[in-house]
Design a protein around this motif. Structure first.
Motif, PDB file in Angstrom:
ATOM      1  N   UNK A 136       0.967  -1.316   0.101  1.00 38.89           N
ATOM      2  CA  UNK A 136      -0.111  -0.056  -0.009  1.00 38.89           C
ATOM      3  C   UNK A 136       0.817   1.282   0.096  1.00 38.89           C
ATOM      4  N   UNK A 137       2.192   0.919   0.284  1.00 37.69           N
ATOM      5  CA  UNK A 137       3.110   2.279   0.553  1.00 37.69           C
ATOM      6  C   UNK A 137       3.900   2.473  -0.781  1.00 37.69           C
TER       7      UNK A 137
ATOM      8  N   UNK B  11       5.031   6.286 -12.279  1.00 39.16           N
ATOM      9  CA  UNK B  11       5.032   7.657 -12.615  1.00 39.16           C
ATOM     10  C   UNK B  11       4.822   7.407 -14.168  1.00 39.16           C
ATOM     11  N   UNK B  12       3.889   8.299 -14.499  1.00 38.85           N
ATOM     12  CA  UNK B  12       3.332   8.418 -15.968  1.00 38.85           C
ATOM     13  C   UNK B  12       3.966   9.767 -16.347  1.00 38.85           C
ATOM     14  N   UNK B  13       3.171  10.458 -16.759  1.00 36.90           N
ATOM     15  CA  UNK B  13       3.471  11.929 -17.394  1.00 36.90           C
ATOM     16  C   UNK B  13       4.275  12.729 -16.552  1.00 36.90           C
TER      17      UNK B  13
ATOM     18  N   UNK C  19       5.180  13.898 -12.022  1.00 34.57           N
ATOM     19  CA  UNK C  19       5.207  13.331 -10.621  1.00 34.57           C
ATOM     20  C   UNK C  19       3.798  13.097 -10.089  1.00 34.57           C
TER      21      UNK C  19
ATOM     22  N   UNK D 130       2.584  13.157  -3.940  1.00 34.88           N
ATOM     23  CA  UNK D 130       2.824  12.209  -2.622  1.00 34.88           C
ATOM     24  C   UNK D 130       1.748  11.865  -1.782  1.00 34.88           C
ATOM     25  N   UNK D 131       1.484  10.606  -1.514  1.00 34.77           N
ATOM     26  CA  UNK D 131       0.336  10.585  -0.327  1.00 34.77           C
ATOM     27  C   UNK D 131       0.510  10.956   0.947  1.00 34.77           C
TER      28      UNK D 131
END
Lengths: 472, 529
Positions: B91-92, B97-99, B101, B104-105
């Motif tokens: 879960x962490x 990463x796509x396009x 950033x 950050x959760x």
């Protein structure tokens, strides 16, 4: 009256994630914290942290420390001889990188650099004799950081070496660094062959006077504007200094001409500068230390003022805990190796250069330096993500250093030990990898993170000072 | 039989996620027992006590410890593999990463506030040893706190609450299982109509009973604030109760207050009543387990039971005189008890329900009622695992829930107990609570009915019949579908009361009639035999 009743509800959920679902379903904003026990569940750290987070004493102290860092105005004043300008440096003293360490426990590259420096100073005729006098305790060792100085890799500064002098025009504090020798067989990677020592002698006798005269002719150089421009030109001023070195070079050319230095001397000196893309690194480090030293010694502040490694230990110092080092074993660096070398050849993380990350550049400004991400084994996306992630462990942003790729946002700066421990997000460091044997030199470059233990130790110590040792 | 352990380093999961995973593994073929826990000292000790863990372990509190016992090595390997696979999808783990950033959760309350600066409540349900620290941080960062976690020391509770007082913030808990704020159900709460009745309660199931009955009686709830079970002790001083009264006194949306608790420490009770008198809004006071004063006292209306509290509050909200309680309806159940069948056994998942039931049942039967949570210490059951005489058990008490899911989520413990009670020739009536709402089991009646039918069949084989009486604590809008839950239980022959008090009245009536009617019938049966 509490802010809860009669105001729109907005929830932070930490623990059982499913509790957020009915809240979200009711149309109420809910932020899901990806919680895990801070500091691996160490009860003492957990409690210490709870006493520091949101503590007004710490908040006030951090405002003061961070403002001092932001207000600092490092200027490059010139070049001096280490024993003459570095306060408290004895005639038989060698400064080294990282937290304190003795001869017996130094890593290979640092011992190699000590041997070279002992021969350079004429204390020993050869490597064997150098080892003997070091082993007998006839050389006193001190961290660069204890004398206002910083040095990359082994960071060895000996009394006769020329050093950069950086003055904080705002607060008056002085910082120093040695001159960069270039790549390959160099003292900072532990090399001590005659060619290495000859180069160091030439730097003291030829390079330093030219640079000093040139700087004298044009006057002190303000370093923050120069560094800000270099960030916009793709440097993060730890692993990439090509733009900043060029900007400094422009000034030195003009200075050398103004100073009336002979064409031949100027050409020799400047040829060396032209050939060394890391020439500015040591200036960058001295500037970073200069800004951070302004933030030192604010009681209660949780801002990190030093991160440095000696090849054995990684150490940090925090504004509110004085000169105490909080250390942990230096990590290995994840990265790419030059052909012919592997991880088995690597030394542990070493050098004072993490002062750049401490000051909000280097790995913290990686988004500004897409050209080096491959060099350290990353991608442009990773570079952006790294910089964004560091925003969560810093006190703020430095508006003097902006990042075009992030819509000219200031770099994340002022690492807060509380936030590091509370989030588990560790400071990102871009760095070179030294060969573990002395004298081989750089074998690669990569990314590493500061070890968590440094920050948990600091949190416990700071909580003891802030709350007078009593749990509150 | 083979047992093996695995450690997954630094893979934090919340207790409910781990329980679900444990249950899924236990259901795999050949797996006898499976337990996944965060390797805190307490959890490791527990695994040792249960005999599941025999070797030393170097697992740390931030590691997941997996222990599996299976009938074959193959089953063991399968279960361990499955456990490790489930934990590997972390879960962490940072999102791919796509396009650009990914944001950050949030990993901390401070980070969550940075992402949502308007936040005003932290709902804290982390393991007990970290709960006080998270509550302190949230308060210092300016958030009100609902502290669902239990296992917080009294000293920490006092420290948390004095900080909250200094900052003018509300703390609900520790061990606050339920709340409704601005009509939003938090943690284990029922979906209750919004209205003008505000509740403050030291008892979680007490609040759930009152709020869901208010809904059933046609009124609604503005807020229901929990205080945690220890709030009204001398040590804590009723800080949260007093803050809650003040908050609701100043809330325009609240016209009527309900205060509910077990009987507080006398000095605290005086303070609470004094504070309630000052606010001028009609206030219903229910100290479960204490006989209330007969007369109303200024704006204070005393209620004897949770049901009475809801009833009186509803009439005050509707601005009419409190309706009289209707007399116990004749239970639609024809008991055919065998000789000696005379006892009532209450098997409860709600603590306050059990507490109220043992008290009401004792009064209704005029007899001793034993319990692991008695109103009077002299009726304390020595061994909560075995009933005798009339017994009311709180199956949510620590001795039953250590290392095991709460009986509102997992019915296995109570189902086993139903079968054991049915074996006892003295047992005539079994009383059950069924708690609905968020956080409770999604289909409790389906979990209970097979055990009830098995118990009835076993009794029948022994020429006995057992009366099952239950009540549902919930509303029509709860996710479990109240009418369907009722129908399922009725089909299984369960007699349904409207409330805990109602269920106890019915149970007592059945037990009494059974006792009265039994001798002649069973005597005649015996003669025939």
């Amino acid at each position: 009256m509490s802010t809860l009743i009669g105001n729109p509800l907005s929830v932070v959920n930490l623990g059982i994630d499913a509790f957020a679902d009915p809240i979200a379903a009711a149309g109420v904003p809910v932020t899901r914290v990806q919680w895990s026990p801070p500091a691996g569940g160490d009860a003492q750290v957990v409690r210490a942290l709870a006493n520091l987070v949101g503590n007004p004493v710490v908040e006030d102290a951090n405002r003061q420390a961070f403002a001092a860092y932001l207000d600092a105005e490092p200027v490059l004043e010139g070049i001096g001889i280490a024993r003459e300008v570095i306060r408290g440096m004895g005639s038989r003293t060698l400064l080294h990188s990282g937290p304190p360490i003795g001869w017996d426990t130094m890593c290979g590259p640092m011992q190699g650099a000590v041997i070279g420096a002992a021969m350079l100073e004429g204390w020993a005729r050869d490597a064997e004799e150098a080892r003997e006098i070091a082993g007998r305790g006839e050389i006193s060792f001190a961290p660069c950081h204890h004398h206002g100085a910083v040095g990359p890799m082994a960071g060895v500064i000996s009394p006769s070496m020329p050093v950069w002098i950086v003055r904080n025009a705002r607060h008056g504090n002085m910082t120093y660094s040695n001159l960069n020798e270039g790549l390959g067989k160099v003292l900072r990677y532990g090399a001590n062959s005659p060619e290495v020592l000859d180069r160091l002698r030439w730097m003291a006798s030829h390079l330093a006077p030219v640079v000093e005269a040139a700087l004298h002719a044009i006057g002190p150089i303000e370093l923050k504007p120069l560094m800000a421009r270099a960030l916009h030109m793709g440097d993060e001023m730890h692993n990439r200094n090509v733009a900043a070195s060029g900007l400094l070079m422009k000034q030195l050319v003009l200075g050398a001409l103004k100073a009336g230095i002979s064409a031949r001397d100027a050409a020799d000196a400047l040829e060396f500068v032209v050939g060394n893309d890391f020439f500015f690194l040591n200036v960058s480090m001295a500037a970073c230390k200069n800004m951070l030293d302004a933030a030192r010694g604010v009681p209660g502040s949780s801002m990190v003022t030093t991160m440095a490694r000696n090849g054995v230990e990684f150490g940090i110092r925090v504004s509110g805990t004085g000169d105490t080092w909080f250390t942990a074993p230096a990590p290995m660096v994840e990265g790419l190796y030059f052909s012919g070398y592997t991880r088995a050849d690597a030394a542990r993380d070493i050098g004072d250069s993490a002062i750049t990350e401490t000051a909000g550049i280097g790995g913290f400004a990686m988004a500004a330096a897409p050209a080096i991400v491959q060099f350290v084994g990353g991608t442009p996306q990773l570079a952006l993500a790294n910089t964004m992630e560091m925003l969560h462990i810093t006190l703020g942003q430095n508006a003097a250093f902006t990042i075009p790729q992030l819509e000219f946002a200031g770099t994340p700066a002022g690492i807060d030990v509380r936030k590091v421990v509370d989030t588990g997000i560790l400071p990102a460091i871009n760095t070179g990898i030294a060969h573990r044997e002395p004298g081989v030199g750089q074998v690669g470059a990569g990314l590493t993170r500061a070890p968590a233990e440094c920050f948990t130790h600091a949190v416990v110590a700071l909580a003891g000072l802030v709350t007078g040792g009593a749990p509150r | 039989m083979a047992t093996a352990t695995r450690i997954v380093r630094g893979a934090y999961r919340d207790s409910i996620a781990l329980m679900k995973l444990s249950a899924a593994l236990a259901a795999m073929p050949g797996v006898e027992q499976a337990s996944l826990v965060m390797a805190t000292e307490g959890n490791v000790d527990l695994l040792r006590q249960t005999g599941l863990l025999t070797d030393d372990t170097d697992a740390r509190p931030s590691d997941v410890l997996i222990v599996v016992r299976a009938t074959s090595d193959k089953a063991l390997a399968g279960a361990l593999g499955e456990a490790e696979r489930s934990l590997a999808t972390s879960a962490l783990a940072p999102a791919a990463h796509g396009g650009g950033p990914e944001p950050v959760a949030p990993r901390s309350t401070a980070m969550a506030i940075a992402a949502a600066p308007q936040s005003n409540l932290a709902l804290v349900s982390v393991p007990g040893e970290y709960a006080a620290a998270e509550a302190m941080k949230a308060l210092r960062l300016g958030l009100n706190v609902m502290l669902f976690s239990d296992g917080v020391s009294v000293e920490d509770e006092v420290a948390i609450k004095s900080l909250a007082q200094a900052r003018n913030l509300l703390v609900m808990g520790p061990d606050c299982g339920t709340a409704i704020v601005n009509g939003v159900p938090l943690a284990f709460a029922n979906v209750v109509r919004r209205g003008v009745i505000g509740c403050v309660g030291a008892s979680g199931t007490g609040l759930q009973q009152i709020t869901s009955l208010i809904d059933r009686y046609g009124q609604g709830v503005s807020h229901a604030l929990g205080t945690g079970g220890r709030d009204l002790s001398e040590a804590v001083g009723g800080v949260s109760m007093l803050a809650g009264i003040q908050a609701l006194a100043g809330d325009r949306g609240t016209r009527v207050l309900v205060l509910v608790s077990k009987p507080p420490a006398p000095s605290i009770a005086r303070n609470v009543l004094a504070a309630a008198r000052k606010i001028r809004k009609p206030t219903v006071v229910c100290f479960v387990g204490a006989e209330p004063p007969a007369a109303k006292d200024g704006n204070l209306h005393y209620a004897r039971t949770l049901e009475d509290a809801a009833r009186i509050a509803t009439s005050l909200a509707a601005r009419r005189a409190p309706a009289r309680r209707t007399a116990a309806r004749a239970p639609p159940f024809r008991a055919r008890f065998a000789r000696g069948q005379r006892c009532v056994r209450g098997l409860y998942s709600g603590g306050t329900f059990a507490y109220e039931a043992s008290w009401l049942l004792g009064a209704a039967l005029g007899d001793e009622v034993w319990s692991n949570a008695p109103v009077h210490k002299k009726f304390a059951l020595r061994n909560p695992w075995t009933s005798h005489g009339h017994t009311v058990i709180d199956l949510g008490a620590d001795e039953f829930t250590r290392g095991r899911p709460h009986p509102m989520i997992d019915h296995r413990l109570r189902n086993d107990r139903i079968l054991r009670e049915a074996e006892d020739p003295e047992v005539a009536v079994i009383v059950l609570d069924v708690v609905l709402g968020h956080g409770a089991h999604p289909d409790p009646s389906a979990e209970m009915v097979p055990a009830i039918r098995t118990a009835q069949a076993a009794a029948k084989r022994r020429k006995r019949q057992i009366a099952f009486v239950a009540f549902l604590c919930g509303t029509a809008d709860d996710p479990q579908d109240l009418p369907r839950q009722e129908a399922t239980l009725r089909d299984a022959g369960v007699v349904l009361g409207q409330s805990n008090a109602d269920a106890i009245r019915i149970a007592a009536a059945i037990a009494k009639r059974g006792t009265a009617a039994a001798p002649s019938r069973s005597a005649s049966k015996r003669r025939k035999a």
